[in-house]
Scaffold this motif. Structure first.
Motif, short mmCIF file in Angstrom:
data_model
loop_
_atom_site.label_atom_id
_atom_site.label_comp_id
_atom_site.label_asym_id
_atom_site.label_seq_id
_atom_site.Cartn_x
_atom_site.Cartn_y
_atom_site.Cartn_z
N PHE A 5 20.26 -3.13 32.66
CA PHE A 5 19.00 -3.88 32.64
C PHE A 5 19.00 -4.80 31.44
O PHE A 5 19.16 -4.37 30.32
N LYS A 6 18.83 -6.07 31.69
CA LYS A 6 18.72 -7.03 30.61
C LYS A 6 17.29 -7.01 30.09
O LYS A 6 16.35 -6.81 30.85
N PHE A 25 13.66 -3.79 43.59
CA PHE A 25 14.75 -3.08 44.24
C PHE A 25 14.47 -3.08 45.74
O PHE A 25 14.20 -2.04 46.35
N PRO A 26 14.49 -4.29 46.35
CA PRO A 26 14.15 -4.38 47.77
C PRO A 26 15.17 -3.64 48.63
O PRO A 26 16.37 -3.79 48.44
N GLN A 27 14.66 -2.84 49.54
CA GLN A 27 15.51 -2.07 50.44
C GLN A 27 15.49 -2.72 51.81
O GLN A 27 14.79 -2.30 52.72
N THR A 28 16.29 -3.77 51.94
CA THR A 28 16.24 -4.61 53.14
C THR A 28 16.73 -3.89 54.39
O THR A 28 16.37 -4.29 55.49
N ALA A 38 9.82 -9.94 47.59
CA ALA A 38 10.11 -9.96 46.16
C ALA A 38 10.08 -11.40 45.63
O ALA A 38 9.55 -11.67 44.55
N GLN A 39 10.63 -12.33 46.40
CA GLN A 39 10.60 -13.74 45.99
C GLN A 39 9.16 -14.26 45.93
O GLN A 39 8.80 -15.01 45.01
N ILE A 96 15.86 -11.45 40.86
CA ILE A 96 15.75 -10.27 41.73
C ILE A 96 17.10 -9.59 41.86
O ILE A 96 17.20 -8.36 41.78
N ASN A 97 18.17 -10.37 42.03
CA ASN A 97 19.51 -9.78 42.14
C ASN A 97 19.92 -9.07 40.85
O ASN A 97 20.60 -8.04 40.90
#
Length: 139
Positions: A5-6, A25-28, A38-39, A96-97
């Motif tokens: 984590f930055k 932490f999108p669970q697509t 998220a976007q 997000i990534n």
């Protein structure tokens, strides 16, 4: 800070304060619209409305197609041209990534996940146990 984590700009409050840091932490594979949501949340954050949009998205998680998303942004009073520009240019995808990658490096496999002082908390999410874990982590 958990591995991967930055840090982002934040305030330092001292030892008697709790700081909640939200990461995507999108669970697509379970929720097909999670990445887009998220976007949308980040585009709203750029206009100071992250939590309002997050609440809206959660309340309407069965209606996350583009038309609805613009309607939600409009209802929150967002600058729609700016909102649409950020979505079309995918301005927030890298952010997000990075959250996803950081989560994976920290052992996150599902959401929600909770880390206390950089360690994954797997206990019960009730006040007594959370307080005990936070006190133990602060020593």
């Amino acid at each position: 800070m958990p591995k991967g984590f930055k840090t982002r700009p934040s305030a330092s409050f001292g030892e008697d304060y709790l700081c909640l840091i939200f990461r995507h932490f999108p669970q697509t594979q379970i929720y097909p619209h999670a990445q887009r949501a998220a976007q949308v949340a980040e585009a709203a954050a750029a206009q100071g409305k992250f939590w309002l949009m997050s609440d809206t998205l959660f309340d309407h998680q069965q209606r996350l197609e583009n038309g609805y998303l613009v309607e939600y942004a409009n209802d929150l009073g967002l600058d729609i041209p700016q909102f649409l520009k950020e979505l079309s240019k995918q301005v927030h995808v890298d952010h997000i990534n990075e959250d996803i990658e950081g989560g994976i490096q920290s052992g996150v496999t599902t959401a929600p996940a909770l880390l206390i002082n950089g360690r994954r908390y797997i206990g019960h999410w009730n006040t007594t146990e959370l307080m005990a874990a936070m006190i133990a982590a602060s020593r």
